[in-house]
Design a protein around this motif. Structure first.
Motif, PDB file in Angstrom:
ATOM      1  N   LEU A 128       0.824  -1.215   0.000  1.00 56.61           N
ATOM      2  CA  LEU A 128       0.000   0.000   0.000  1.00 56.61           C
ATOM      3  C   LEU A 128       0.856   1.262   0.000  1.00 56.61           C
ATOM      4  CD1 LEU A 128      -2.812  -1.098   2.491  1.00 56.61           C
ATOM      5  CD2 LEU A 128      -3.022  -0.819   0.009  1.00 56.61           C
ATOM      6  N   ALA A 129       2.109   1.129   0.465  1.00 59.03           N
ATOM      7  CA  ALA A 129       3.042   2.266   0.430  1.00 59.03           C
ATOM      8  C   ALA A 129       3.834   2.294  -0.868  1.00 59.03           C
ATOM      9  CB  ALA A 129       3.991   2.195   1.624  1.00 59.03           C
ATOM     10  N   GLY A 130       3.580   1.327  -1.756  1.00 60.15           N
ATOM     11  CA  GLY A 130       4.249   1.317  -3.050  1.00 60.15           C
ATOM     12  C   GLY A 130       5.664   0.774  -3.018  1.00 60.15           C
TER      13      GLY A 130
ATOM     14  N   VAL B  44       8.240 -13.119 -15.496  1.00 57.05           N
ATOM     15  CA  VAL B  44       9.321 -12.615 -16.345  1.00 57.05           C
ATOM     16  C   VAL B  44       8.925 -11.326 -17.062  1.00 57.05           C
ATOM     17  CG1 VAL B  44       8.657 -14.029 -18.333  1.00 57.05           C
ATOM     18  CG2 VAL B  44      11.028 -13.263 -18.094  1.00 57.05           C
ATOM     19  N   ASN B  45       7.638 -11.146 -17.341  1.00 54.60           N
ATOM     20  CA  ASN B  45       7.184  -9.963 -18.067  1.00 54.60           C
ATOM     21  C   ASN B  45       6.898  -8.772 -17.156  1.00 54.60           C
ATOM     22  OD1 ASN B  45       7.284 -11.198 -20.626  1.00 54.60           O
ATOM     23  ND2 ASN B  45       5.281 -12.146 -20.295  1.00 54.60           N
ATOM     24  N   LEU B  46       7.146  -8.935 -15.859  1.00 48.09           N
ATOM     25  CA  LEU B  46       6.933  -7.839 -14.917  1.00 48.09           C
ATOM     26  C   LEU B  46       8.276  -7.238 -14.510  1.00 48.09           C
ATOM     27  CD1 LEU B  46       4.158  -9.347 -14.656  1.00 48.09           C
ATOM     28  CD2 LEU B  46       4.142  -8.598 -12.287  1.00 48.09           C
ATOM     29  N   PRO B  47       8.333  -5.920 -14.315  1.00 48.07           N
ATOM     30  CA  PRO B  47       9.573  -5.309 -13.820  1.00 48.07           C
ATOM     31  C   PRO B  47       9.806  -5.666 -12.359  1.00 48.07           C
ATOM     32  CG  PRO B  47       7.820  -3.671 -13.897  1.00 48.07           C
ATOM     33  CD  PRO B  47       7.260  -4.922 -14.523  1.00 48.07           C
ATOM     34  N   LEU B  48      11.065  -5.620 -11.928  1.00 45.64           N
ATOM     35  CA  LEU B  48      11.370  -5.892 -10.519  1.00 45.64           C
ATOM     36  C   LEU B  48      10.641  -4.920  -9.601  1.00 45.64           C
ATOM     37  CD1 LEU B  48      15.225  -6.608 -10.502  1.00 45.64           C
ATOM     38  CD2 LEU B  48      13.368  -8.253 -10.303  1.00 45.64           C
ATOM     39  N   GLU B  49      10.287  -3.751 -10.127  1.00 47.27           N
ATOM     40  CA  GLU B  49       9.656  -2.717  -9.293  1.00 47.27           C
ATOM     41  C   GLU B  49       8.159  -2.934  -9.110  1.00 47.27           C
ATOM     42  OE1 GLU B  49      10.942  -1.824 -12.357  1.00 47.27           O
ATOM     43  OE2 GLU B  49      13.013  -1.483 -11.765  1.00 47.27           O
ATOM     44  N   ALA B  50       7.590  -3.980  -9.736  1.00 52.92           N
ATOM     45  CA  ALA B  50       6.156  -4.232  -9.583  1.00 52.92           C
ATOM     46  C   ALA B  50       5.830  -4.455  -8.108  1.00 52.92           C
ATOM     47  CB  ALA B  50       5.743  -5.445 -10.409  1.00 52.92           C
ATOM     48  N   THR B  51       4.732  -3.877  -7.664  1.00 52.48           N
ATOM     49  CA  THR B  51       4.370  -3.959  -6.241  1.00 52.48           C
ATOM     50  C   THR B  51       3.071  -4.735  -6.059  1.00 52.48           C
ATOM     51  OG1 THR B  51       3.129  -1.883  -6.333  1.00 52.48           O
ATOM     52  CG2 THR B  51       5.460  -1.741  -5.750  1.00 52.48           C
TER      53      THR B  51
ATOM     54  N   THR C 149       0.938   5.538 -11.240  1.00 51.23           N
ATOM     55  CA  THR C 149      -0.234   6.032 -10.526  1.00 51.23           C
ATOM     56  C   THR C 149       0.010   5.896  -9.031  1.00 51.23           C
ATOM     57  OG1 THR C 149      -1.189   3.825 -10.728  1.00 51.23           O
ATOM     58  CG2 THR C 149      -1.818   5.455 -12.378  1.00 51.23           C
ATOM     59  N   PRO C 150      -0.736   6.606  -8.216  1.00 51.27           N
ATOM     60  CA  PRO C 150      -0.535   6.509  -6.769  1.00 51.27           C
ATOM     61  C   PRO C 150      -0.787   5.083  -6.287  1.00 51.27           C
ATOM     62  CG  PRO C 150      -1.922   8.393  -7.330  1.00 51.27           C
ATOM     63  CD  PRO C 150      -1.762   7.607  -8.579  1.00 51.27           C
ATOM     64  N   PRO C 151      -0.179   4.719  -5.162  1.00 49.33           N
ATOM     65  CA  PRO C 151      -0.424   3.383  -4.614  1.00 49.33           C
ATOM     66  C   PRO C 151      -1.910   3.186  -4.318  1.00 49.33           C
ATOM     67  CG  PRO C 151       1.398   4.457  -3.475  1.00 49.33           C
ATOM     68  CD  PRO C 151       0.752   5.497  -4.333  1.00 49.33           C
ATOM     69  N   PRO C 152      -2.388   1.926  -4.280  1.00 52.20           N
ATOM     70  CA  PRO C 152      -3.790   1.671  -3.944  1.00 52.20           C
ATOM     71  C   PRO C 152      -4.101   2.158  -2.534  1.00 52.20           C
ATOM     72  CG  PRO C 152      -2.519  -0.371  -3.950  1.00 52.20           C
ATOM     73  CD  PRO C 152      -1.638   0.691  -4.524  1.00 52.20           C
ATOM     74  N   SER C 153      -5.353   2.521  -2.318  1.00 51.89           N
ATOM     75  CA  SER C 153      -5.722   3.105  -1.029  1.00 51.89           C
ATOM     76  C   SER C 153      -6.189   2.069  -0.024  1.00 51.89           C
ATOM     77  CB  SER C 153      -6.828   4.149  -1.235  1.00 51.89           C
ATOM     78  OG  SER C 153      -7.939   3.560  -1.898  1.00 51.89           O
ATOM     79  N   ASN C 154      -6.519   0.848  -0.482  1.00 50.94           N
ATOM     80  CA  ASN C 154      -6.961  -0.191   0.444  1.00 50.94           C
ATOM     81  C   ASN C 154      -6.662  -1.574  -0.139  1.00 50.94           C
ATOM     82  OD1 ASN C 154      -9.218  -0.949  -1.329  1.00 50.94           O
ATOM     83  ND2 ASN C 154     -10.116   1.016  -0.669  1.00 50.94           N
ATOM     84  N   VAL C 155      -6.888  -2.599   0.656  1.00 47.74           N
ATOM     85  CA  VAL C 155      -6.530  -3.965   0.260  1.00 47.74           C
ATOM     86  C   VAL C 155      -7.345  -4.425  -0.940  1.00 47.74           C
ATOM     87  CG1 VAL C 155      -6.505  -6.378   1.007  1.00 47.74           C
ATOM     88  CG2 VAL C 155      -5.729  -4.584   2.572  1.00 47.74           C
ATOM     89  N   ALA C 156      -8.628  -4.073  -0.970  1.00 45.90           N
ATOM     90  CA  ALA C 156      -9.475  -4.493  -2.090  1.00 45.90           C
ATOM     91  C   ALA C 156      -8.953  -3.922  -3.413  1.00 45.90           C
ATOM     92  CB  ALA C 156     -10.917  -4.056  -1.847  1.00 45.90           C
ATOM     93  N   GLU C 157      -8.601  -2.646  -3.406  1.00 44.68           N
ATOM     94  CA  GLU C 157      -8.061  -2.019  -4.615  1.00 44.68           C
ATOM     95  C   GLU C 157      -6.714  -2.634  -4.978  1.00 44.68           C
ATOM     96  OE1 GLU C 157      -6.628   2.380  -6.271  1.00 44.68           O
ATOM     97  OE2 GLU C 157      -7.655   2.229  -4.335  1.00 44.68           O
ATOM     98  N   LEU C 158      -5.920  -2.968  -3.962  1.00 45.39           N
ATOM     99  CA  LEU C 158      -4.634  -3.611  -4.192  1.00 45.39           C
ATOM    100  C   LEU C 158      -4.820  -4.939  -4.930  1.00 45.39           C
ATOM    101  CD1 LEU C 158      -1.568  -4.104  -3.653  1.00 45.39           C
ATOM    102  CD2 LEU C 158      -2.242  -5.048  -1.430  1.00 45.39           C
ATOM    103  N   GLN C 159      -5.782  -5.733  -4.492  1.00 43.78           N
ATOM    104  CA  GLN C 159      -6.013  -7.027  -5.129  1.00 43.78           C
ATOM    105  C   GLN C 159      -6.485  -6.864  -6.569  1.00 43.78           C
ATOM    106  OE1 GLN C 159      -8.599  -9.405  -2.676  1.00 43.78           O
ATOM    107  NE2 GLN C 159      -7.182  -9.420  -0.936  1.00 43.78           N
ATOM    108  N   VAL C 160      -7.379  -5.911  -6.787  1.00 49.15           N
ATOM    109  CA  VAL C 160      -7.873  -5.677  -8.147  1.00 49.15           C
ATOM    110  C   VAL C 160      -6.723  -5.291  -9.068  1.00 49.15           C
ATOM    111  CG1 VAL C 160      -9.275  -4.125  -9.574  1.00 49.15           C
ATOM    112  CG2 VAL C 160     -10.218  -5.074  -7.456  1.00 49.15           C
TER     113      VAL C 160
ATOM    114  N   ARG D 243       7.600   6.177  -4.359  1.00 49.64           N
ATOM    115  CA  ARG D 243       7.438   5.547  -5.666  1.00 49.64           C
ATOM    116  C   ARG D 243       8.610   5.771  -6.607  1.00 49.64           C
ATOM    117  NH1 ARG D 243       3.819   1.681  -5.929  1.00 49.64           N
ATOM    118  NH2 ARG D 243       3.357   2.124  -8.101  1.00 49.64           N
ATOM    119  N   GLY D 244       9.789   6.075  -6.058  1.00 51.80           N
ATOM    120  CA  GLY D 244      10.919   6.290  -6.951  1.00 51.80           C
ATOM    121  C   GLY D 244      11.290   5.042  -7.714  1.00 51.80           C
TER     122      GLY D 244
END
Length: 387
Positions: free
Chosen positions: A128-130, A323-330, A193-204, A182-183
């Motif tokens: 949630l903190a990115g 493999v198709n995701l960057p290491l920075e994916a959260t 985009t800004p980090p998700p604001s809650n767990v439900a949004e994070l999962q989506v 988010r650097g």
């Protein structure tokens, strides 16, 4: 929340090795697994990653159906692995990657928290903190890799969730810690985009990203794992008390041989299995713990009585090839684990106590009992189907 957190000494890097190049890297893997600091440390600069008795602060070597992945001290990456990569033909060397950013490792010792709760309680606030993370569950502890540049943010986020650090980490937190969450120094993407604001949004968001990058969860046929450990070194014979070895004691300014501190039967078995390029083996060495293994059951016989723990286990990993995701994916760990706990009623049934997770350089594995893995796969497949 009863969990003790500490930063391990040093900085670490993630190394991805394609399975077809594994034979090229067996020698450096063994060199790192069996560190032998000489009397003249200037001849072996990589020993900075070792304690005075030649123990790794942290090392993870994982061979899976997806890749070979190494987490090691930055010095070992530079002095042991980079030379091997440079000797490869250019078309092959570019397929091996060492993370550009360095990582810090958080050691988490938690009493009274089941495995699923630990995964969620630790990873959700960071997602949630990115903050991008890698999560490794071992027999004794959990370890979280976080980018070195995000240390202040990590400390502030976890202190706010009432986690306890074994040292006063508040000294590392500045009022501006959250301003650079988010650097993404390695990413060429537009500002995120800004980090998700809650767990439900994070999962989506997590499942939208996984679906967009064509990540399909799968189980490797007939692969069954056990989570176990080497024996406690304190129960081993202390060879250093032999007079013939006294000249190697650290009290005289010399490093003791790694043989003085390990179960040679366990390490001989490890070398034997590594030489075969196993379907699955994940070995974690951390200075405070005996060696921890997540192991293909097929190799149990090689180790004999050098292993303790749940050698009768029947764990099945669900693999996510990232493999198709960057290491920075959260949010990958918390998003996937959280959805499974929610959809499978794990909190109510107690199944969350079974859930563990293994992050490797370009993949993730959710590890559950055989029965629960089949159910979890049925939960994940529709969420990631494009139909």
């Amino acid at each position: 929340m009863n969990a003790q957190i500490s930063f391990l000494d040093g900085t670490f890097r993630l190394i991805h090795i394609p399975l077809q190049l594994y034979p090229n890297f067996l020698q450096p893997i063994l060199q790192v697994l069996l560190p032998q600091g000489g009397d003249d440390d200037s001849l072996a600069p990589e020993v900075e990653g070792l304690s005075i008795d030649n123990k790794h602060g942290f090392l993870n070597i994982s061979i899976t159906p997806v890749e070979c992945s190494i987490v090691c001290h930055s010095n070992w990456a530079k002095n042991v692995f980079e030379p091997v990569i440079k000797r490869l033909p250019p078309n092959l060397s570019k397929t091996v990657t060492i993370s550009k950013d360095t990582y810090l490792i958080l050691s988490v010792i938690s009493a009274g928290m089941d495995a699923g709760s630990r995964v969620m309680d630790l990873t959700c606030p960071l997602a949630l903190a990115g903050v991008p993370i890698f999560f490794i569950t071992t027999y004794y502890s959990d370890f979280i890799l976080v980018p070195s540049k995000d240390r202040q943010t990590v400390v502030q986020v976890l202190l706010a969730r009432n986690f306890e650090f074994d040292q006063d980490e508040s000294a590392y937190v500045s009022p501006s810690a959250m301003s650079h969450v988010r650097g993404r120094s390695q990413s060429s993407d537009p500002p995120s985009t800004p980090p998700p604001s809650n767990v439900a949004e994070l999962q989506v968001r997590t499942f939208e990203l996984l679906k967009k990058r064509n990540v399909v969860p799968y189980i490797s046929p007939y692969l069954r794992l056990v989570q176990c450990s080497g024996r406690d070194p304190s129960q081993m014979v202390d060879y250093s008390r032999r007079p013939s070895l006294s000249r190697h004691m650290s009290g005289n300014g010399h490093r003791r041989s790694w043989l003085d501190n390990v179960d040679t039967k366990l390490y001989t078995s490890l070398i034997s299995v590594l030489a075969k390029q196993p379907r699955f083996l994940s070995i974690t060495l951390a200075q405070e713990d005996p060696p921890s293994l997540l192991l293909d059951r097929e190799y149990l016989g090689v180790f004999g009585d050098s292993l303790v723990g749940d050698t009768e286990g029947d764990l099945v990993p669900i693999f996510l090839d990232l493999v198709n995701l960057p290491l920075e994916a959260t949010g990958i760990v918390s998003g996937v684990a959280g959805k499974l706990i929610q959809e499978m009623g794990m909190d109510d049934t107690g199944v969350s106590s079974e859930l563990s997770y293994l992050s490797t350089a370009q993949a993730g594995a959710v590890i559950l009992s055989c029965e629960q893995s089949m159910k979890a796969l049925e939960v994940l497949k529709p969420l990631l189907s494009k139909e």
